[in-house]
Design a protein around this motif. Sequence first.
Motif, short mmCIF file in Angstrom:
data_model
loop_
_atom_site.label_atom_id
_atom_site.label_comp_id
_atom_site.label_asym_id
_atom_site.label_seq_id
_atom_site.Cartn_x
_atom_site.Cartn_y
_atom_site.Cartn_z
N THR A 67 -0.62 12.37 -0.66
CA THR A 67 0.27 11.62 -1.55
C THR A 67 1.55 12.40 -1.81
N GLU A 68 1.41 13.68 -2.10
CA GLU A 68 2.59 14.50 -2.38
C GLU A 68 3.45 14.66 -1.14
N LEU A 69 2.82 14.83 0.04
CA LEU A 69 3.59 14.97 1.27
C LEU A 69 4.42 13.72 1.56
N VAL A 70 3.81 12.55 1.47
CA VAL A 70 4.55 11.31 1.74
C VAL A 70 5.70 11.15 0.75
N TRP A 71 5.45 11.50 -0.51
CA TRP A 71 6.52 11.43 -1.51
C TRP A 71 7.66 12.38 -1.15
N LYS A 72 7.34 13.60 -0.76
CA LYS A 72 8.39 14.57 -0.42
C LYS A 72 9.17 14.12 0.81
N LEU A 73 8.49 13.54 1.79
CA LEU A 73 9.19 13.04 2.97
C LEU A 73 10.13 11.89 2.59
N ALA A 74 9.66 11.01 1.70
CA ALA A 74 10.51 9.90 1.25
C ALA A 74 11.71 10.41 0.46
N GLY A 85 0.81 -1.21 0.00
CA GLY A 85 0.00 0.00 0.00
C GLY A 85 0.84 1.26 0.00
N LEU A 86 1.90 1.28 0.83
CA LEU A 86 2.79 2.44 0.87
C LEU A 86 3.57 2.56 -0.43
N ARG A 87 4.04 1.44 -0.95
CA ARG A 87 4.78 1.49 -2.23
C ARG A 87 3.88 2.02 -3.34
N GLY A 88 2.62 1.60 -3.34
CA GLY A 88 1.70 2.09 -4.35
C GLY A 88 1.44 3.58 -4.23
N LEU A 89 1.34 4.07 -2.99
CA LEU A 89 1.13 5.50 -2.79
C LEU A 89 2.31 6.31 -3.30
N LEU A 90 3.52 5.81 -3.06
CA LEU A 90 4.72 6.53 -3.48
C LEU A 90 4.88 6.55 -5.00
N LEU A 91 4.24 5.60 -5.67
CA LEU A 91 4.32 5.55 -7.13
C LEU A 91 3.15 6.26 -7.81
#
Length: 310
Positions: free
Chosen positions: A260-267, A156-162
Amino acid sequence: MYDIRLAGQDDLGAVLALLVRLQADTAHHIGYLGETLGELTEELTEFEPDWPSCTVVATDDSGRVCGVLSVEVDHELRRAFLHGPFVDVPVNHPAGSRIWDQTSDALYAHAQPLLEGIADREVYGHTLHRRLAAFAERHGFTAGRASSIHVLDGDGLRGLLLREASCPRTGPAREMRVLPTEAAVHEAVAVLHERCFPKTYLSGRQLVDGSRDHTVVVAMDGGKVLGYAAGKAEPGEYYVDFVAVEPDVRGKGVGAALITELVWKLAERFGARPQAAAAILAGNTSSHRMFDRLGFRRTLELVAYRSKAA
């Protein structure tokens, strides 16, 4: 009865061992703290000016640490947060509840000099932490609305990051941006924050001035702020702390895009974490549905107790 004193640097290992063991138990869980050794170490070492100066411990006759309470004071907001009390009660002890109550009360009494002049005090723990509820009642705290913790991990997390995080295009020049430097944007985000999260632990000014190290993502329509999401990368997770959207664009996918954008930026900024998490107040059905649609699942329920004087 245990001896009560301020912590010292040499107590760090014993304090962390106690917290790791008790924090993992629903009946002792405190919401401000992580559960892993790394998370707890970061929480302790973030206290100012240093963690022993704001931590009280209880020790037995052999000097073993059996209880701990840390106090975090925000002098700007004139508000204090209690990280604990934690008390190690022997399993099946016939006087276990009495030991816990007396020790927690003694820890809190010893911490009073750290709280001088601060009437607004809060402790945040699991809804099933019955001893904490009784402690709060004894000391004039009242319970607020419960909040549930939602977690996303694995596929689920991997899918969100993609996922494509761009804002839905229902207006001109829609875009997602890390908090711009323009004063007008800062003001709009701060005002929206104060409106959506009144009397929370973080002011609008603190959110936008960078003093609390939040990553803030803003949804823009030209020069207009549509909403924002703010969070941090903790040792064991990406934490989505706040999400707010202007009323006229709610229900159009802006909130989900911001998360989605926030989690991506944190990653991107801090590297991989095993999960993302967020706390949602009970009754906020729109937020619950939004996080559910993104794949988050509810894992536990917490409640904040706040002093009546506040």
